[in-house]
Design an enzyme around this catalytic site. Sequence first.
Site, PDB file in Angstrom:
ATOM      1  N   HIS A   1     -40.513  41.094  51.434  1.00  0.00           N
ATOM      2  CA  HIS A   1     -39.899  42.400  51.173  1.00  0.00           C
ATOM      3  C   HIS A   1     -38.371  42.342  51.248  1.00  0.00           C
ATOM      4  CE1 HIS A   1     -43.821  44.869  52.034  1.00  0.00           C
ATOM      5  NE2 HIS A   1     -44.090  43.664  51.548  1.00  0.00           N
TER       6      HIS A   1
ATOM      7  N   ASP B   1     -49.465  43.782  42.451  1.00  0.00           N
ATOM      8  CA  ASP B   1     -48.417  44.795  42.380  1.00  0.00           C
ATOM      9  C   ASP B   1     -47.112  44.301  42.997  1.00  0.00           C
ATOM     10  OD1 ASP B   1     -49.921  44.809  44.776  1.00  0.00           O
ATOM     11  OD2 ASP B   1     -49.215  46.799  45.317  1.00  0.00           O
TER      12      ASP B   1
ATOM     13  N   GLU C   1     -51.918  46.809  46.353  1.00  0.00           N
ATOM     14  CA  GLU C   1     -52.106  46.424  47.757  1.00  0.00           C
ATOM     15  C   GLU C   1     -51.022  47.025  48.640  1.00  0.00           C
ATOM     16  OE1 GLU C   1     -51.457  44.566  51.470  1.00  0.00           O
ATOM     17  OE2 GLU C   1     -50.092  44.189  49.784  1.00  0.00           O
ATOM     18  N   GLU C   2     -49.838  47.261  48.076  1.00  0.00           N
ATOM     19  CA  GLU C   2     -48.675  47.628  48.874  1.00  0.00           C
ATOM     20  C   GLU C   2     -48.656  49.088  49.329  1.00  0.00           C
ATOM     21  OE1 GLU C   2     -46.612  45.684  50.125  1.00  0.00           O
ATOM     22  OE2 GLU C   2     -46.445  43.886  48.899  1.00  0.00           O
TER      23      GLU C   2
END
Length: 389
Positions: A359, A77, A135-136
């Site tokens: 990020h 993702d 996962e995020e």
Amino acid sequence: MEEKRLSDLFPSMVERRRHLHRHPELSFMEKETSAQIAGILRELGIETVVNVGGFGLVANIRGELPGKTVALRADMDALPIQDEKSCEYASLHPGVMHACGHDGHTATLLALAEYYSRGKAKLRGEIRLIFQPAEEVCPGGAKSMIEEGALDGVDVIYGVHLWTPIPVGTVASAPGPLMASTDEFFIDVQGRGGHGGMPHKTVDSVLAASALVLQLQSVVSRSVDPLDPAVVTIGSIQGGTAQNIIADRCRLSGTVRCFREETRELIRERIHTLAISTAEAYGAEAKINYMMGYPSLVNNEGEYRRFMNVAPGVFGLRAELSPKIMPAEDFAYYLQQVPGCFMFVGAGNPDKAAIYPHHHPKFDIDEDAMLHAAGLLAAMAEAYQNEHA
């Protein structure tokens, strides 16, 4: 592990990673990514189960020699971030980008799918490839994939994270706790609004919430053992609509990170107690919504020793002991079920503009790290199979 055969697959890793980077999809929305992976696996003739725990896929490759079942996992993702890089593979989807390396993880696992599907004659046991969504964002994709059988029959599991904080050519991991648990909380402080010039007729929710922010800073400093790492962060405070109106409601939100379940529960209790008592002290009321997220990621000590033994023999990698870090990973759920090891693969390189943190809008990796990751995962799987032959 045959370095030459893996190296021959590197161009396809780069091509697939860049395609994924151009076409990122957010957590729980990885429909096209999943379909693309399934298509590649079908072309390789690999037995694949789709839509596992959402858009997850589980692929099984059985060798011609007896052995155990080794699982390898990649997440797929992306994040709600605008890509600010100037390169030919920048995201084509406004406000969405692979800012954490999951595109590289997926490309790495697809290369291993090709590597193992063409080497069944020498393969012991079974390789299970887990392509995981989400996962995020909690609750994540690992838990639902496990509930739907992704780990059934698995003896050991390995995972990697391409990691720009360490230089390309270096890999790192640690025995026991490596990554923190992550919990979230939202506290609504309810007061009684009114005119800014008549505060005695009100209960100021912003004042009560501000006092609570300061009180919550004491949780770690005064309630947690100083030798036990923990973090309580208030990420937002929202209240009020105008300069001359005392707000009747104010909301705080924050996150908690730690490594021990006892500490996790202690912090949760202290936040509840302080929120209620501080609000009451100001004549207000607090309502707490506390959400338990991923547990701490805890590596198996024997598998960590395996990592330290095999890594130096993979493309000349340098293996290091990693410090504990506060970011979280839902790979932790897999490690609660079976032994395994999660490993950081250096992907930072100033010469290739791979200098930005995860990020970040300009995040990128040194793509050589994908080859290192593939070699490390293959070497770990082979060493495990040889030990249990």
